[in-house]
Scaffold this motif. Structure first.
Motif, PDB file in Angstrom:
ATOM      1  N   VAL A  23       0.872  -1.170   0.000  1.00  0.00           N
ATOM      2  CA  VAL A  23       0.000   0.000   0.000  1.00  0.00           C
ATOM      3  C   VAL A  23       0.910   1.221   0.000  1.00  0.00           C
ATOM      4  CG1 VAL A  23      -1.833   1.254   1.189  1.00  0.00           C
ATOM      5  CG2 VAL A  23      -1.760  -1.255   1.299  1.00  0.00           C
ATOM      6  N   LYS A  24       0.861   1.969  -1.084  1.00  0.00           N
ATOM      7  CA  LYS A  24       1.776   3.098  -1.273  1.00  0.00           C
ATOM      8  C   LYS A  24       0.960   4.364  -1.491  1.00  0.00           C
ATOM      9  CE  LYS A  24       5.788   4.278  -4.053  1.00  0.00           C
ATOM     10  NZ  LYS A  24       6.739   3.790  -5.042  1.00  0.00           N
ATOM     11  N   ASP A  25       1.350   5.434  -0.803  1.00  0.00           N
ATOM     12  CA  ASP A  25       0.638   6.698  -1.013  1.00  0.00           C
ATOM     13  C   ASP A  25       1.612   7.820  -1.351  1.00  0.00           C
ATOM     14  OD1 ASP A  25       1.596   8.175   1.276  1.00  0.00           O
ATOM     15  OD2 ASP A  25       0.109   7.202   2.534  1.00  0.00           O
ATOM     16  N   THR A  26       1.046   8.914  -1.829  1.00  0.00           N
ATOM     17  CA  THR A  26       1.836  10.104  -2.136  1.00  0.00           C
ATOM     18  C   THR A  26       1.485  11.194  -1.141  1.00  0.00           C
ATOM     19  OG1 THR A  26       0.170  10.846  -3.717  1.00  0.00           O
ATOM     20  CG2 THR A  26       2.022   9.569  -4.597  1.00  0.00           C
ATOM     21  N   GLY A  27       1.249  10.792   0.102  1.00  0.00           N
ATOM     22  CA  GLY A  27       0.867  11.727   1.154  1.00  0.00           C
ATOM     23  C   GLY A  27       2.047  12.503   1.710  1.00  0.00           C
ATOM     24  N   ILE A  28       1.894  12.963   2.943  1.00  0.00           N
ATOM     25  CA  ILE A  28       2.889  13.844   3.552  1.00  0.00           C
ATOM     26  C   ILE A  28       4.111  13.106   4.070  1.00  0.00           C
ATOM     27  CG2 ILE A  28       1.186  15.588   4.147  1.00  0.00           C
ATOM     28  CD1 ILE A  28       1.259  14.518   7.026  1.00  0.00           C
ATOM     29  N   GLY A  29       4.054  11.799   4.159  1.00  0.00           N
ATOM     30  CA  GLY A  29       5.183  11.028   4.659  1.00  0.00           C
ATOM     31  C   GLY A  29       5.267  11.061   6.167  1.00  0.00           C
ATOM     32  N   ILE A  30       6.157  10.231   6.709  1.00  0.00           N
ATOM     33  CA  ILE A  30       6.332  10.105   8.153  1.00  0.00           C
ATOM     34  C   ILE A  30       7.809  10.306   8.468  1.00  0.00           C
ATOM     35  CG2 ILE A  30       6.075   8.563  10.135  1.00  0.00           C
ATOM     36  CD1 ILE A  30       3.998   7.010   8.331  1.00  0.00           C
ATOM     37  N   PRO A  31       8.137  11.209   9.383  1.00  0.00           N
ATOM     38  CA  PRO A  31       9.541  11.401   9.754  1.00  0.00           C
ATOM     39  C   PRO A  31      10.165  10.104  10.282  1.00  0.00           C
ATOM     40  CG  PRO A  31       8.195  13.207  10.599  1.00  0.00           C
ATOM     41  CD  PRO A  31       7.251  12.158  10.069  1.00  0.00           C
ATOM     42  N   LYS A  32      11.415   9.862   9.929  1.00  0.00           N
ATOM     43  CA  LYS A  32      12.114   8.608  10.268  1.00  0.00           C
ATOM     44  C   LYS A  32      12.091   8.294  11.754  1.00  0.00           C
ATOM     45  CE  LYS A  32      13.625   7.668   6.077  1.00  0.00           C
ATOM     46  NZ  LYS A  32      12.874   6.740   5.285  1.00  0.00           N
ATOM     47  N   LYS A  82       7.074  12.976   0.385  1.00  0.00           N
ATOM     48  CA  LYS A  82       7.074  12.083  -0.787  1.00  0.00           C
ATOM     49  C   LYS A  82       6.019  10.990  -0.659  1.00  0.00           C
ATOM     50  CE  LYS A  82      11.034  13.466  -2.829  1.00  0.00           C
ATOM     51  NZ  LYS A  82      11.669  13.379  -4.067  1.00  0.00           N
ATOM     52  N   GLY A  83       5.838  10.462   0.553  1.00  0.00           N
ATOM     53  CA  GLY A  83       4.845   9.421   0.736  1.00  0.00           C
ATOM     54  C   GLY A  83       5.343   8.268   1.576  1.00  0.00           C
ATOM     55  N   THR A  84       4.471   7.287   1.732  1.00  0.00           N
ATOM     56  CA  THR A  84       4.730   6.137   2.599  1.00  0.00           C
ATOM     57  C   THR A  84       4.335   4.855   1.890  1.00  0.00           C
ATOM     58  OG1 THR A  84       4.266   7.514   4.529  1.00  0.00           O
ATOM     59  CG2 THR A  84       4.195   5.134   4.867  1.00  0.00           C
ATOM     60  N   THR A  85       5.104   3.801   2.139  1.00  0.00           N
ATOM     61  CA  THR A  85       4.785   2.479   1.613  1.00  0.00           C
ATOM     62  C   THR A  85       4.735   1.484   2.759  1.00  0.00           C
ATOM     63  OG1 THR A  85       5.905   2.969  -0.461  1.00  0.00           O
ATOM     64  CG2 THR A  85       5.503   0.643   0.032  1.00  0.00           C
ATOM     65  N   PHE A  86       3.613   0.782   2.883  1.00  0.00           N
ATOM     66  CA  PHE A  86       3.472  -0.317   3.828  1.00  0.00           C
ATOM     67  C   PHE A  86       3.507  -1.606   3.020  1.00  0.00           C
ATOM     68  CE2 PHE A  86       1.540   3.204   6.059  1.00  0.00           C
ATOM     69  CZ  PHE A  86       2.056   3.059   7.324  1.00  0.00           C
ATOM     70  N   THR A  87       4.334  -2.542   3.446  1.00  0.00           N
ATOM     71  CA  THR A  87       4.452  -3.830   2.765  1.00  0.00           C
ATOM     72  C   THR A  87       4.120  -4.931   3.748  1.00  0.00           C
ATOM     73  OG1 THR A  87       6.213  -2.894   1.397  1.00  0.00           O
ATOM     74  CG2 THR A  87       5.967  -5.288   1.379  1.00  0.00           C
ATOM     75  N   ILE A  88       3.156  -5.762   3.373  1.00  0.00           N
ATOM     76  CA  ILE A  88       2.714  -6.871   4.217  1.00  0.00           C
ATOM     77  C   ILE A  88       3.034  -8.172   3.492  1.00  0.00           C
ATOM     78  CG2 ILE A  88       0.738  -7.958   5.364  1.00  0.00           C
ATOM     79  CD1 ILE A  88      -0.642  -5.150   5.121  1.00  0.00           C
ATOM     80  N   PHE A  89       3.650  -9.101   4.212  1.00  0.00           N
ATOM     81  CA  PHE A  89       3.904 -10.436   3.679  1.00  0.00           C
ATOM     82  C   PHE A  89       3.058 -11.428   4.464  1.00  0.00           C
ATOM     83  CE2 PHE A  89       7.757  -8.129   2.615  1.00  0.00           C
ATOM     84  CZ  PHE A  89       7.959  -8.503   1.298  1.00  0.00           C
ATOM     85  N   LEU A  90       2.277 -12.239   3.754  1.00  0.00           N
ATOM     86  CA  LEU A  90       1.470 -13.285   4.376  1.00  0.00           C
ATOM     87  C   LEU A  90       1.811 -14.609   3.714  1.00  0.00           C
ATOM     88  CD1 LEU A  90      -2.010 -11.512   4.489  1.00  0.00           C
ATOM     89  CD2 LEU A  90      -0.397 -11.813   6.373  1.00  0.00           C
ATOM     90  N   PRO A  91       2.227 -15.613   4.501  1.00  0.00           N
ATOM     91  CA  PRO A  91       2.570 -16.906   3.902  1.00  0.00           C
ATOM     92  C   PRO A  91       1.328 -17.596   3.357  1.00  0.00           C
ATOM     93  CG  PRO A  91       2.654 -17.050   6.278  1.00  0.00           C
ATOM     94  CD  PRO A  91       2.388 -15.608   5.947  1.00  0.00           C
ATOM     95  N   TYR A  92       1.563 -18.405   2.324  1.00  0.00           N
ATOM     96  CA  TYR A  92       0.454 -19.191   1.774  1.00  0.00           C
ATOM     97  C   TYR A  92       0.119 -20.320   2.731  1.00  0.00           C
ATOM     98  CZ  TYR A  92       1.278 -17.052  -2.784  1.00  0.00           C
ATOM     99  OH  TYR A  92       1.422 -16.165  -3.807  1.00  0.00           O
TER     100      TYR A  92
END
Length: 98
Positions: A23-32, A82-92
């Motif tokens: 899930v990737k957005d072009t929002g305000i981003g989150i400080p590190k 620039k934005g934020t990307t959330f990456t989720i991994f779910l095993p089969y």
């Protein structure tokens, strides 16, 4: 998305032993400095803005617990303005088919 403007892109990829949801957005981003605590219950980056937008700080904690419940994981990458990307991994799940 944590912004009133911008776009959101959701992708699903089949990988060798897991599904990758991004899930990737072009929002305000989150400080590190906030990224390590982002998945904590009730944690909000901008407390005043979150309250005015109705945020409780529970959403990402819930997503993380759901991912962990299915033996998966979630990661975040963000850049301010620039934005934020959330990456989720779910095993089969392995099933026996007839």
């Amino acid at each position: 998305m944590y912004s009133s403007k911008g776009e959101v892109c959701i992708t699903l990829q089949k990988q060798e032993d897991s599904a990758k949801i991004e899930v990737k957005d072009t929002g305000i981003g989150i400080p590190k400095q906030h990224l390590p605590r982002l998945f904590e219950r009730f944690y909000r980056v901008d407390k005043a803005r979150s309250r005015s937008m109705g945020g409780t700080g529970l959403g990402l904690a819930i997503v993380k617990h759901i991912a962990l419940m299915f033996k998966g994981n979630i990661y975040v990458d963000s850049e301010v303005n620039k934005g934020t990307t959330f990456t989720i991994f779910l095993p089969y799940m392995k099933t026996n088919r007839l």
